[in-house]
Write a protein that holds these residues in place. Structure first.
Motif, mmCIF file in Angstrom:
data_model
loop_
_atom_site.group_PDB
_atom_site.id
_atom_site.type_symbol
_atom_site.label_atom_id
_atom_site.label_comp_id
_atom_site.label_asym_id
_atom_site.label_seq_id
_atom_site.Cartn_x
_atom_site.Cartn_y
_atom_site.Cartn_z
ATOM 1 N N GLU A 134 9.091 3.972 -11.879
ATOM 2 C CA GLU A 134 10.222 3.707 -10.991
ATOM 3 C C GLU A 134 9.772 3.294 -9.594
ATOM 4 O O GLU A 134 10.532 2.694 -8.847
ATOM 5 C CB GLU A 134 11.126 4.940 -10.893
ATOM 6 C CG GLU A 134 11.917 5.204 -12.144
ATOM 7 C CD GLU A 134 12.889 6.363 -11.991
ATOM 8 O OE1 GLU A 134 13.168 6.770 -10.844
ATOM 9 O OE2 GLU A 134 13.365 6.854 -13.027
ATOM 10 N N LEU A 135 8.523 3.610 -9.253
ATOM 11 C CA LEU A 135 8.026 3.323 -7.909
ATOM 12 C C LEU A 135 7.105 2.112 -7.838
ATOM 13 O O LEU A 135 6.980 1.487 -6.779
ATOM 14 C CB LEU A 135 7.289 4.542 -7.354
ATOM 15 C CG LEU A 135 8.102 5.822 -7.230
ATOM 16 C CD1 LEU A 135 7.216 6.973 -6.789
ATOM 17 C CD2 LEU A 135 9.251 5.625 -6.256
ATOM 18 N N PRO A 166 3.344 -5.967 -12.282
ATOM 19 C CA PRO A 166 2.685 -7.143 -11.694
ATOM 20 C C PRO A 166 1.923 -6.827 -10.401
ATOM 21 O O PRO A 166 0.853 -7.382 -10.159
ATOM 22 C CB PRO A 166 3.845 -8.106 -11.422
ATOM 23 C CG PRO A 166 4.887 -7.715 -12.418
ATOM 24 C CD PRO A 166 4.764 -6.213 -12.532
ATOM 25 N N LEU A 167 2.452 -5.908 -9.590
ATOM 26 C CA LEU A 167 1.743 -5.521 -8.366
ATOM 27 C C LEU A 167 0.492 -4.718 -8.687
ATOM 28 O O LEU A 167 -0.541 -4.861 -8.014
ATOM 29 C CB LEU A 167 2.657 -4.718 -7.433
ATOM 30 C CG LEU A 167 3.696 -5.519 -6.661
ATOM 31 C CD1 LEU A 167 4.520 -4.606 -5.770
ATOM 32 C CD2 LEU A 167 3.052 -6.613 -5.838
ATOM 33 N N ILE A 168 0.565 -3.889 -9.707
ATOM 34 C CA ILE A 168 -0.611 -3.126 -10.125
ATOM 35 C C ILE A 168 -1.693 -4.092 -10.587
ATOM 36 O O ILE A 168 -2.864 -3.955 -10.197
ATOM 37 C CB ILE A 168 -0.264 -2.109 -11.235
ATOM 38 C CG1 ILE A 168 0.709 -1.057 -10.703
ATOM 39 C CG2 ILE A 168 -1.529 -1.461 -11.784
ATOM 40 C CD1 ILE A 168 1.311 -0.156 -11.765
ATOM 41 N N HIS A 169 -1.318 -5.087 -11.363
ATOM 42 C CA HIS A 169 -2.298 -6.076 -11.832
ATOM 43 C C HIS A 169 -2.894 -6.862 -10.661
ATOM 44 O O HIS A 169 -4.084 -7.179 -10.660
ATOM 45 C CB HIS A 169 -1.676 -7.025 -12.851
ATOM 46 C CG HIS A 169 -1.508 -6.405 -14.200
ATOM 47 N ND1 HIS A 169 -2.580 -5.966 -14.955
ATOM 48 C CD2 HIS A 169 -0.405 -6.136 -14.923
ATOM 49 C CE1 HIS A 169 -2.130 -5.462 -16.089
ATOM 50 N NE2 HIS A 169 -0.810 -5.533 -16.091
ATOM 51 N N LYS A 170 -2.077 -7.152 -9.665
ATOM 52 C CA LYS A 170 -2.565 -7.860 -8.467
ATOM 53 C C LYS A 170 -3.618 -7.004 -7.746
ATOM 54 O O LYS A 170 -4.651 -7.511 -7.312
ATOM 55 C CB LYS A 170 -1.394 -8.171 -7.532
ATOM 56 C CG LYS A 170 -1.753 -9.027 -6.360
ATOM 57 C CD LYS A 170 -0.506 -9.421 -5.589
ATOM 58 C CE LYS A 170 -0.868 -10.312 -4.417
ATOM 59 N NZ LYS A 170 0.314 -10.790 -3.701
ATOM 60 N N ALA A 171 -3.363 -5.708 -7.645
ATOM 61 C CA ALA A 171 -4.320 -4.802 -7.006
ATOM 62 C C ALA A 171 -5.591 -4.686 -7.840
ATOM 63 O O ALA A 171 -6.701 -4.646 -7.291
ATOM 64 C CB ALA A 171 -3.683 -3.427 -6.797
ATOM 65 N N VAL A 172 -5.466 -4.640 -9.148
ATOM 66 C CA VAL A 172 -6.636 -4.569 -10.033
ATOM 67 C C VAL A 172 -7.519 -5.798 -9.822
ATOM 68 O O VAL A 172 -8.748 -5.687 -9.723
ATOM 69 C CB VAL A 172 -6.212 -4.438 -11.515
ATOM 70 C CG1 VAL A 172 -7.389 -4.671 -12.445
ATOM 71 C CG2 VAL A 172 -5.585 -3.073 -11.774
ATOM 72 N N HIS A 190 4.867 6.632 -16.801
ATOM 73 C CA HIS A 190 3.792 6.304 -15.852
ATOM 74 C C HIS A 190 2.919 5.156 -16.321
ATOM 75 O O HIS A 190 2.800 4.905 -17.524
ATOM 76 C CB HIS A 190 2.887 7.527 -15.638
ATOM 77 C CG HIS A 190 3.578 8.658 -14.971
ATOM 78 N ND1 HIS A 190 4.243 9.636 -15.680
ATOM 79 C CD2 HIS A 190 3.734 8.965 -13.666
ATOM 80 C CE1 HIS A 190 4.767 10.504 -14.834
ATOM 81 N NE2 HIS A 190 4.477 10.110 -13.591
ATOM 82 N N PHE A 191 2.318 4.486 -15.352
ATOM 83 C CA PHE A 191 1.191 3.608 -15.589
ATOM 84 C C PHE A 191 -0.035 4.441 -15.232
ATOM 85 O O PHE A 191 -0.063 5.088 -14.184
ATOM 86 C CB PHE A 191 1.238 2.365 -14.691
ATOM 87 C CG PHE A 191 2.412 1.472 -14.956
ATOM 88 C CD1 PHE A 191 2.510 0.770 -16.150
ATOM 89 C CD2 PHE A 191 3.416 1.322 -14.018
ATOM 90 C CE1 PHE A 191 3.603 -0.063 -16.403
ATOM 91 C CE2 PHE A 191 4.503 0.496 -14.251
ATOM 92 C CZ PHE A 191 4.594 -0.193 -15.452
ATOM 93 N N LEU A 207 -2.228 -0.513 -2.996
ATOM 94 C CA LEU A 207 -1.038 -0.723 -3.819
ATOM 95 C C LEU A 207 0.241 -0.375 -3.054
ATOM 96 O O LEU A 207 1.242 -1.092 -3.139
ATOM 97 C CB LEU A 207 -1.136 0.108 -5.097
ATOM 98 C CG LEU A 207 -0.079 -0.105 -6.153
ATOM 99 C CD1 LEU A 207 0.012 -1.573 -6.569
ATOM 100 C CD2 LEU A 207 -0.362 0.756 -7.362
ATOM 101 N N ILE A 208 0.207 0.682 -2.282
ATOM 102 C CA ILE A 208 1.359 1.048 -1.446
ATOM 103 C C ILE A 208 1.641 -0.067 -0.442
ATOM 104 O O ILE A 208 2.790 -0.459 -0.237
ATOM 105 C CB ILE A 208 1.122 2.389 -0.729
ATOM 106 C CG1 ILE A 208 1.156 3.535 -1.741
ATOM 107 C CG2 ILE A 208 2.153 2.615 0.378
ATOM 108 C CD1 ILE A 208 0.643 4.856 -1.209
#
Length: 69
Positions: free
Chosen positions: A10-11, A15-21, A38-39, A61-62
């Motif tokens: 929910e937070l 796609p943003l997680i993949h960008k950070a990875v 969860h991821f 990520l934040i």
């Protein structure tokens, strides 16, 4: 020692997680799996301390999440 970071769906958007990875590709090997609500990001082969890398990744990520329009 296995270092993981759990991110609530929910937070955080995948796609943003993949960008950070991708941004952290040179610093660590990070895998992302889905588990329930969860991821789960698992960190290995870290160039620096794994705990520090996990914390910096979370901060990055934040920042990505806060800067999206």
């Amino acid at each position: 020692m296995k270092v993981v970071l759990e991110l609530h769906k929910e937070l955080y958007a995948l796609p943003l997680i993949h960008k950070a990875v991708i941004a952290y590709r040179g610093l660590a090997h990070i895998t992302v799996k889905e588990r329930g609500e969860h991821f789960v990001c698992s960190f290995s082969r870290c160039k620096y301390d794994a705990i520090t890398t996990k914390q910096e990744f979370a901060n990055y990520l934040i920042d990505l999440s806060n800067s999206k329009e």
